[in-house]
Design a protein around this motif. Structure first.
Motif, PDB file in Angstrom:
ATOM      1  N   ARG A 358      50.920  28.905  73.074  1.00  0.00           N
ATOM      2  CA  ARG A 358      51.034  30.283  72.586  1.00  0.00           C
ATOM      3  C   ARG A 358      49.650  30.929  72.505  1.00  0.00           C
ATOM      4  N   ASP A 359      48.673  30.163  72.027  1.00  0.00           N
ATOM      5  CA  ASP A 359      47.321  30.695  71.909  1.00  0.00           C
ATOM      6  C   ASP A 359      46.713  30.967  73.287  1.00  0.00           C
ATOM      7  N   ALA A 360      46.914  30.042  74.239  1.00  0.00           N
ATOM      8  CA  ALA A 360      46.388  30.244  75.583  1.00  0.00           C
ATOM      9  C   ALA A 360      47.030  31.479  76.231  1.00  0.00           C
ATOM     10  N   PHE A 361      48.329  31.637  76.056  1.00  0.00           N
ATOM     11  CA  PHE A 361      49.009  32.820  76.587  1.00  0.00           C
ATOM     12  C   PHE A 361      48.411  34.099  76.012  1.00  0.00           C
ATOM     13  N   ARG A 362      48.228  34.137  74.718  1.00  0.00           N
ATOM     14  CA  ARG A 362      47.702  35.350  74.083  1.00  0.00           C
ATOM     15  C   ARG A 362      46.285  35.652  74.550  1.00  0.00           C
ATOM     16  N   LYS A 363      45.474  34.621  74.727  1.00  0.00           N
ATOM     17  CA  LYS A 363      44.092  34.829  75.162  1.00  0.00           C
ATOM     18  C   LYS A 363      44.036  35.325  76.610  1.00  0.00           C
ATOM     19  N   LEU A 364      44.871  34.747  77.489  1.00  0.00           N
ATOM     20  CA  LEU A 364      44.842  35.201  78.870  1.00  0.00           C
ATOM     21  C   LEU A 364      45.459  36.597  79.006  1.00  0.00           C
ATOM     22  N   ARG A 365      46.467  36.881  78.204  1.00  0.00           N
ATOM     23  CA  ARG A 365      47.029  38.240  78.206  1.00  0.00           C
ATOM     24  C   ARG A 365      45.963  39.251  77.801  1.00  0.00           C
ATOM     25  N   ARG A 366      45.221  38.968  76.738  1.00  0.00           N
ATOM     26  CA  ARG A 366      44.161  39.877  76.294  1.00  0.00           C
ATOM     27  C   ARG A 366      43.099  40.041  77.373  1.00  0.00           C
ATOM     28  N   SER A 375      48.702  46.891  81.931  1.00  0.00           N
ATOM     29  CA  SER A 375      49.631  47.005  80.815  1.00  0.00           C
ATOM     30  C   SER A 375      50.083  45.603  80.430  1.00  0.00           C
ATOM     31  N   GLU A 376      50.703  45.483  79.264  1.00  0.00           N
ATOM     32  CA  GLU A 376      51.203  44.170  78.849  1.00  0.00           C
ATOM     33  C   GLU A 376      52.220  43.647  79.848  1.00  0.00           C
ATOM     34  N   ASP A 377      53.101  44.503  80.342  1.00  0.00           N
ATOM     35  CA  ASP A 377      54.122  44.061  81.286  1.00  0.00           C
ATOM     36  C   ASP A 377      53.491  43.548  82.578  1.00  0.00           C
ATOM     37  N   GLU A 378      52.439  44.218  83.032  1.00  0.00           N
ATOM     38  CA  GLU A 378      51.753  43.767  84.241  1.00  0.00           C
ATOM     39  C   GLU A 378      51.084  42.415  84.011  1.00  0.00           C
ATOM     40  N   ALA A 379      50.436  42.265  82.874  1.00  0.00           N
ATOM     41  CA  ALA A 379      49.746  41.010  82.577  1.00  0.00           C
ATOM     42  C   ALA A 379      50.726  39.845  82.471  1.00  0.00           C
ATOM     43  N   VAL A 380      51.839  40.073  81.796  1.00  0.00           N
ATOM     44  CA  VAL A 380      52.828  39.005  81.621  1.00  0.00           C
ATOM     45  C   VAL A 380      53.418  38.591  82.969  1.00  0.00           C
TER      46      VAL A 380
END
Length: 411
Positions: A358-366, A375-380
């Motif tokens: 979860r932490d790795a996902f949040r860091k790479l999304r940021r 955008s968040e949708d593009e990053a995800v």
């Protein structure tokens, strides 16, 4: 450009902790380079091959009834009575440094470029010029309570030789089951519970001709590298944290650029835990622990200059090489902040790959939203189809997951 050399000695290493209060072994300016020697804390698993007749290693590891050159080994208590010894093994890695960076302040980012890495050869007459390392399948390993052969549980040391005649490869030499070892202070260690205990090879049985035909490509890297956190005077080297530390990613080798958030004035960089080879997860508890020398370059990025760069908003370690970027997720992004100072010894009770992912996902999304303006949708979407997440390690109390994104995705 200035270039300095930092050899290993009792005055240039500290054992088992990061610290903002230790006198720097070297002070550099942004843009300076340094050749830094490191020692593996597992060298005494085979004293003859990895310590004997090496003046730097002998001085650091010297421990007799009359003298213990480096008494404190860890961030734990240094006041007797001891269970294990001063520092109590709350942190185990031999660290060279700290290296202070002039002008570094909290909020800045320190870039550390790893320019080259080379093994430290044996000085022993019988093995001179050859390079060796140790792998400990130890009590903190992921496998330890899931063994199927007797005796169990057991800890096993495997000694490897590093062949550097061409492309470096590691070859298994022999192994042995850990048996209780008594240190010069009279404390018996039934398990691997305190760093630097010299193994008496009269008490163990060598098993030769192991893993016939196996040749392991070397991945020379530093398992523990980072800056001093601000939360305490002495912080264990075992759990990785927001200023780096024991990340244990084999990708942090020659050619890499690591970015660390500065937490204290001077940054206070230290490096150790040198590895010859390691797989993702570091399953048994260690890599092939060997002694290495690295060439480093240090670049200070001031906080007022970060906007619009890949370092904008960075509050955790970031890896960059020619092909990719990587972020590191942990069970707790800052376990000292979440769990308090006692977290140094209790974080292992909460280890979770779910939380690290979860932490790795949040860091790479940021990272993607900030540096690519997605955008968040593009990053995800991009993470799902093109990013690679993997288990970095499950043995360092604060478990880790890395998330990598390739540079060639972006025109």
């Amino acid at each position: 450009m200035r270039h300095f050399t930092l050899p290993v000695s009792p005055k240039t290493v500290h054992w088992g902790y990061f610290s903002k209060s230790v006198t720097p072994a070297l002070t550099l300016k942004s843009g300076d380079r340094a050749t830094i020697e490191t020692l593996t804390h597992h060298a005494n698993d085979d004293y003859e091959r990895m310590v004997k007749d090496d003046p730097g290693a002998e001085a650091v590891f010297r421990w007799t009834k009359e003298e213990k050159t480096i008494s404190r080994r860890g961030a734990g208590s240094i006041e007797p009575p001891f269970t294990f010894g001063a520092g109590e093994g709350l942190g185990v890695h031999l660290m060279t440094g700290p290296v202070a960076i002039e002008g570094a302040e909290p909020g800045d980012i320190l870039e550390v470029r790893v320019l080259d890495i080379r093994p430290r050869p044996s000085c022993s007459a019988c093995y001179a010029g050859r390079c060796f390392g140790s792998n400990a399948s130890a009590n903190w390993g992921f496998h330890y309570h899931d063994l199927i052969e007797e005796p169990k549980p057991r800890e096993v040391i495997t000694i490897y030789e590093l062949d550097t005649s061409g492309e470096p490869i590691a070859k298994p030499v022999y192994n042995y089951v850990w048996t209780p070892q008594t240190d010069p202070d009279g404390i018996t260690h039934p398990t691997i519970d305190y760093p630097g205990v010299r193994v008496d090879h009269n008490l163990v049985q060598h098993r030769e001709n192991i893993m016939p035909g196996v040749r392991i490509p070397a991945r020379l890297h530093f398992g523990t590298m980072g800056l001093a956190p601000s939360e305490a005077e002495f912080v264990s080297t075992i759990p990785p944290n927001y200023t780096g530390g024991n990340i244990d990613d084999w990708r942090i080798g020659k050619g890499v650029r690591m970015y660390y958030p500065v937490a204290v004035e001077g940054a206070f960089f230290s490096v150790g835990d040198p590895h010859a080879a390691q797989g993702d997860s570091e399953l048994s508890g260690t890599a092939i622990e060997t002694s290495l020398t690295g060439d480093f370059e240090f670049i200070l990025h001031k906080k007022d200059d970060l906007e619009g760069t890949i370092l904008e908003g960075l509050d955790h370690p970031l890896m960059e090489n020619d092909n990719q970027w990587a972020v590191y997720g942990f069970t707790f992004p800052n376990y000292l902040q979440t769990l308090g100072l006692e977290g140094q010894s209790t974080v292992a009770q909460h280890s979770s790959l779910d939380l690290a992912m979860r932490d790795a996902f949040r860091k790479l999304r940021r990272f993607l939203m900030t540096t690519r303006h997605f955008s968040e949708d593009e990053a995800v979407s991009l993470m799902s189809v093109a990013a690679d997440f993997g288990v970095t390690q499950v043995v360092d109390a604060n478990w880790g997951v890395h998330g990598t994104i390739r540079k060639d995705l972006f025109s």
